[in-house]
Design a protein around this motif. Structure first.
Motif, PDB file in Angstrom:
ATOM      1  N   ALA A 169       0.813  -1.217   0.000  1.00 46.18           N
ATOM      2  CA  ALA A 169       0.000   0.000   0.000  1.00 46.18           C
ATOM      3  C   ALA A 169       0.847   1.269   0.000  1.00 46.18           C
ATOM      4  O   ALA A 169       0.320   2.367   0.205  1.00 46.18           O
ATOM      5  CB  ALA A 169      -0.935  -0.005   1.209  1.00 46.18           C
ATOM      6  N   LEU A 170       2.157   1.128  -0.241  1.00 46.31           N
ATOM      7  CA  LEU A 170       3.041   2.292  -0.185  1.00 46.31           C
ATOM      8  C   LEU A 170       3.301   2.841  -1.578  1.00 46.31           C
ATOM      9  O   LEU A 170       3.389   2.098  -2.551  1.00 46.31           O
ATOM     10  CB  LEU A 170       4.378   1.904   0.458  1.00 46.31           C
ATOM     11  N   SER A 171       3.488   4.142  -1.644  1.00 46.21           N
ATOM     12  CA  SER A 171       3.914   4.763  -2.901  1.00 46.21           C
ATOM     13  C   SER A 171       5.401   4.492  -3.104  1.00 46.21           C
ATOM     14  O   SER A 171       6.107   4.074  -2.179  1.00 46.21           O
ATOM     15  CB  SER A 171       3.672   6.274  -2.851  1.00 46.21           C
ATOM     16  N   GLU A 172       5.879   4.740  -4.310  1.00 43.95           N
ATOM     17  CA  GLU A 172       7.308   4.552  -4.581  1.00 43.95           C
ATOM     18  C   GLU A 172       8.153   5.422  -3.656  1.00 43.95           C
ATOM     19  O   GLU A 172       9.186   4.987  -3.149  1.00 43.95           O
ATOM     20  CB  GLU A 172       7.603   4.869  -6.044  1.00 43.95           C
ATOM     21  N   GLU A 173       7.702   6.659  -3.426  1.00 40.47           N
ATOM     22  CA  GLU A 173       8.444   7.561  -2.540  1.00 40.47           C
ATOM     23  C   GLU A 173       8.462   7.032  -1.108  1.00 40.47           C
ATOM     24  O   GLU A 173       9.489   7.095  -0.426  1.00 40.47           O
ATOM     25  CB  GLU A 173       7.829   8.959  -2.574  1.00 40.47           C
ATOM     26  N   GLN A 174       7.352   6.496  -0.648  1.00 40.35           N
ATOM     27  CA  GLN A 174       7.301   5.954   0.711  1.00 40.35           C
ATOM     28  C   GLN A 174       8.219   4.748   0.867  1.00 40.35           C
ATOM     29  O   GLN A 174       8.880   4.599   1.898  1.00 40.35           O
ATOM     30  CB  GLN A 174       5.863   5.571   1.068  1.00 40.35           C
ATOM     31  N   VAL A 175       8.278   3.900  -0.147  1.00 36.96           N
ATOM     32  CA  VAL A 175       9.183   2.738  -0.088  1.00 36.96           C
ATOM     33  C   VAL A 175      10.630   3.207  -0.041  1.00 36.96           C
ATOM     34  O   VAL A 175      11.434   2.721   0.761  1.00 36.96           O
ATOM     35  CB  VAL A 175       8.946   1.793  -1.280  1.00 36.96           C
ATOM     36  N   ALA A 176      10.973   4.169  -0.889  1.00 39.85           N
ATOM     37  CA  ALA A 176      12.336   4.696  -0.901  1.00 39.85           C
ATOM     38  C   ALA A 176      12.707   5.291   0.451  1.00 39.85           C
ATOM     39  O   ALA A 176      13.816   5.061   0.973  1.00 39.85           O
ATOM     40  CB  ALA A 176      12.484   5.740  -2.002  1.00 39.85           C
ATOM     41  N   ARG A 177      11.795   6.034   1.040  1.00 41.89           N
ATOM     42  CA  ARG A 177      12.065   6.635   2.358  1.00 41.89           C
ATOM     43  C   ARG A 177      12.219   5.563   3.435  1.00 41.89           C
ATOM     44  O   ARG A 177      13.070   5.678   4.321  1.00 41.89           O
ATOM     45  CB  ARG A 177      10.973   7.626   2.735  1.00 41.89           C
ATOM     46  N   ALA A 178      11.414   4.512   3.352  1.00 42.19           N
ATOM     47  CA  ALA A 178      11.513   3.434   4.334  1.00 42.19           C
ATOM     48  C   ALA A 178      12.855   2.717   4.222  1.00 42.19           C
ATOM     49  O   ALA A 178      13.484   2.386   5.233  1.00 42.19           O
ATOM     50  CB  ALA A 178      10.359   2.452   4.145  1.00 42.19           C
ATOM     51  N   VAL A 179      13.314   2.478   3.000  1.00 42.84           N
ATOM     52  CA  VAL A 179      14.610   1.818   2.808  1.00 42.84           C
ATOM     53  C   VAL A 179      15.742   2.724   3.287  1.00 42.84           C
ATOM     54  O   VAL A 179      16.671   2.271   3.963  1.00 42.84           O
ATOM     55  CB  VAL A 179      14.798   1.399   1.335  1.00 42.84           C
ATOM     56  N   ALA A 180      15.682   4.003   2.958  1.00 42.20           N
ATOM     57  CA  ALA A 180      16.718   4.938   3.419  1.00 42.20           C
ATOM     58  C   ALA A 180      16.735   5.019   4.945  1.00 42.20           C
ATOM     59  O   ALA A 180      17.810   5.048   5.563  1.00 42.20           O
ATOM     60  CB  ALA A 180      16.486   6.315   2.804  1.00 42.20           C
ATOM     61  N   ALA A 181      15.555   5.026   5.568  1.00 43.57           N
ATOM     62  CA  ALA A 181      15.480   5.073   7.034  1.00 43.57           C
ATOM     63  C   ALA A 181      16.063   3.806   7.648  1.00 43.57           C
ATOM     64  O   ALA A 181      16.751   3.858   8.674  1.00 43.57           O
ATOM     65  CB  ALA A 181      14.032   5.262   7.474  1.00 43.57           C
ATOM     66  N   VAL A 186      20.558   1.152  10.579  1.00 43.20           N
ATOM     67  CA  VAL A 186      21.663   0.183  10.674  1.00 43.20           C
ATOM     68  C   VAL A 186      22.960   0.911  11.008  1.00 43.20           C
ATOM     69  O   VAL A 186      23.720   0.479  11.887  1.00 43.20           O
ATOM     70  CB  VAL A 186      21.803  -0.616   9.363  1.00 43.20           C
ATOM     71  N   LEU A 187      23.219   2.016  10.325  1.00 42.08           N
ATOM     72  CA  LEU A 187      24.448   2.771  10.580  1.00 42.08           C
ATOM     73  C   LEU A 187      24.506   3.280  12.012  1.00 42.08           C
ATOM     74  O   LEU A 187      25.583   3.356  12.607  1.00 42.08           O
ATOM     75  CB  LEU A 187      24.565   3.941   9.599  1.00 42.08           C
ATOM     76  N   GLU A 188      23.354   3.607  12.574  1.00 40.81           N
ATOM     77  CA  GLU A 188      23.280   4.118  13.942  1.00 40.81           C
ATOM     78  C   GLU A 188      23.164   2.986  14.969  1.00 40.81           C
ATOM     79  O   GLU A 188      22.963   3.239  16.143  1.00 40.81           O
ATOM     80  CB  GLU A 188      22.093   5.078  14.075  1.00 40.81           C
ATOM     81  N   ARG A 189      23.279   1.729  14.498  1.00 43.91           N
ATOM     82  CA  ARG A 189      23.189   0.535  15.343  1.00 43.91           C
ATOM     83  C   ARG A 189      21.812   0.414  16.011  1.00 43.91           C
ATOM     84  O   ARG A 189      21.678  -0.172  17.081  1.00 43.91           O
ATOM     85  CB  ARG A 189      24.287   0.507  16.405  1.00 43.91           C
ATOM     86  N   LYS A 190      20.797   0.956  15.349  1.00 43.82           N
ATOM     87  CA  LYS A 190      19.416   0.828  15.845  1.00 43.82           C
ATOM     88  C   LYS A 190      18.664  -0.276  15.121  1.00 43.82           C
ATOM     89  O   LYS A 190      17.512  -0.550  15.420  1.00 43.82           O
ATOM     90  CB  LYS A 190      18.674   2.157  15.694  1.00 43.82           C
TER      91      LYS A 190
END
Length: 197
Positions: A169-181, A186-190
């Motif tokens: 149910a996500l837009s392409e922009e929402q998927v991209a933002r979720a992957v970037a987040a 991961v980088l922040e060890r969270k």
């Protein structure tokens, strides 16, 4: 570090990579396996595993420059990355892009996938859901006709935790933002690593 965005066909992996890279900045390089060779003919298990090792070696080269590899586009199971011969010298994180079967079938038809192939894609997506929970679940899927690898490494993974992003149910922009987040977490060890210190 190697960041794998895994998932079955039409889950949104290529779109996610293209959309997430501008959000992540120049410390990330994004590829899919086909970008790493000039002689792609057919996506077989053996070819995929051979190219995964090439991706792992690229991630190691980027790591020496202080950069990361975002591997997303082809349906690469996380076990193949962890078991790649050179992977023990690399930190690896993976997430699964998932999609509801009905939505996946609609997307496959929209890209003119032959009707007789759709059940295979749906079955592979179901396998990938199980694989996200347990790396040794029906491991024969990646061992049949595959390359030699360090498969015993899967048994040594202290944690196997692949976050799942449902793209239904996500837009392409929402998927991209979720992957970037997820990458940032991961980088922040969270968010967890599959392999690494």
């Amino acid at each position: 570090m190697l960041f794998l965005v895994s998932g079955a066909s039409c889950a949104g992996k290529t779109t996610a990579r293209r959309g997430a890279l501008p959000l992540l900045g120049d410390r990330f390089v994004g590829v899919e396996l086909r970008d790493l060779c000039d002689d792609f003919v057919e996506l077989t298990v053996a070819w995929r595993q051979k190219m995964v090792e090439v991706a792992v070696q690229l991630a190691q080269a980027l790591e020496r420059e202080g950069r990361h590899l975002l591997l997303a586009g082809d349906p690469v199971p996380a076990a193949e990355v962890v078991a790649a011969p050179s992977a023990d010298r690399l930190s690896i994180a993976a997430c699964l892009l998932d999609v509801e079967p009905e939505i996946q079938a609609q997307r496959l038809r929209a890209r003119c996938e032959p009707e007789e192939m759709i059940p295979r894609h749906l079955a592979f997506a179901e396998w990938m859901r199980g694989h996200a929970r347990n790396p040794t679940d029906r491991l024969e899927v990646v061992l049949i006709n595959g390359q030699a690898g360090s498969w015993e490494r899967l048994e040594r993974c202290s944690t196997w935790n692949m976050p799942v992003i449902d793209t239904s149910a996500l837009s392409e922009e929402q998927v991209a933002r979720a992957v970037a987040a997820w990458c940032q977490a991961v980088l922040e060890r969270k968010a967890p690593l599959l392999l690494g210190p």
